[in-house]
Design a protein around this motif. Structure first.
Motif, short mmCIF file in Angstrom:
data_model
loop_
_atom_site.label_atom_id
_atom_site.label_comp_id
_atom_site.label_asym_id
_atom_site.label_seq_id
_atom_site.Cartn_x
_atom_site.Cartn_y
_atom_site.Cartn_z
N VAL A 157 46.17 20.35 16.23
CA VAL A 157 45.99 21.49 16.85
C VAL A 157 45.37 21.57 18.27
CG1 VAL A 157 44.28 23.52 16.80
CG2 VAL A 157 44.57 22.29 14.48
N TYR A 158 46.12 22.21 19.06
CA TYR A 158 46.19 22.25 20.63
C TYR A 158 45.24 23.23 21.04
CZ TYR A 158 49.98 19.02 20.66
OH TYR A 158 50.90 18.01 20.51
N TYR A 159 44.52 22.80 21.95
CA TYR A 159 43.28 23.67 22.53
C TYR A 159 43.22 23.84 24.00
CZ TYR A 159 40.88 23.05 17.94
OH TYR A 159 40.55 22.88 16.81
N CYS A 160 43.38 25.14 24.55
CA CYS A 160 43.43 25.32 25.87
C CYS A 160 41.96 25.12 26.31
CB CYS A 160 43.86 26.70 26.10
SG CYS A 160 43.93 26.99 27.76
N ASN A 161 41.69 24.68 27.40
CA ASN A 161 40.47 24.29 28.15
C ASN A 161 40.30 24.85 29.53
OD1 ASN A 161 38.60 22.12 29.87
ND2 ASN A 161 37.68 22.87 27.84
N GLY A 162 39.14 25.39 30.10
CA GLY A 162 38.83 25.73 31.19
C GLY A 162 37.87 24.53 31.85
N GLY A 163 38.34 23.99 32.92
CA GLY A 163 37.44 22.86 33.36
C GLY A 163 37.57 22.90 35.10
N GLY A 164 37.47 21.40 35.39
CA GLY A 164 37.58 21.03 36.94
C GLY A 164 38.43 20.17 37.23
N TYR A 165 38.73 19.81 38.38
CA TYR A 165 39.79 18.58 38.72
C TYR A 165 38.97 18.01 39.98
CZ TYR A 165 44.17 16.29 38.83
OH TYR A 165 45.06 15.32 38.94
N PHE A 166 38.61 16.74 39.62
CA PHE A 166 38.13 15.98 40.77
C PHE A 166 38.46 14.63 40.86
CE2 PHE A 166 35.22 19.55 41.00
CZ PHE A 166 34.76 19.79 39.76
N GLY A 167 39.07 14.44 42.07
CA GLY A 167 39.66 12.96 42.56
C GLY A 167 40.68 12.29 41.44
#
Length: 121
Positions: A92-102
């Motif tokens: 099962v593939y899930y979309c996620n909202g997050g952050g991108y740091f370094g």
């Protein structure tokens, strides 16, 4: 709150391709990256790919060279093009909202409902 709606899963034969889409709505300014995770039966959820608002990407080693993540910022939509699929990609593939740091993708607690991808041998 950020709402995420996925589409594009299904059943495909080994060697085939699928494209997943995820549209974000709501307080999208609270995230600066989006990503795809997957969870197979009996396994932990794992990061497949993530992309920052600026287009920087991160991939799991198991999908490098086969999967491509992209985004359309104007549509708040992220895509996952999956090529050369094999049965080990079934999950099962899930979309996620997050952050991108370094160079690191950090998942926030914004998840889509999940879409099933099944690859037959």
């Amino acid at each position: 709150q950020v709402q995420l709606v996925e589409s594009g899963g299904g059943l495909v034969q080994a060697g085939g391709s699928l494209r997943l889409s995820c549209a974000a709505s709501g307080s999208t300014s609270s995230i600066n990256a989006m990503g795809w995770y997957r969870q197979a039966p009996g396994k932990q959820r794992e990061l497949v790919a993530g992309i920052s608002s600026g287009g920087s990407t991160k991939y799991a080693d198991s999908v490098k060279g086969r999967f491509t993540i992209s985004r359309d910022n104007a549509k708040n939509t992220v895509y996952l093009q999956m090529n050369s699929l094999n049965p080990e990609d079934t999950a099962v593939y899930y979309c996620n909202g997050g952050g991108y740091f370094g160079g690191t993708y950090l998942p926030y607690n914004y998840w889509g409902q999940g879409t099933q991808v099944t690859v037959s041998s």
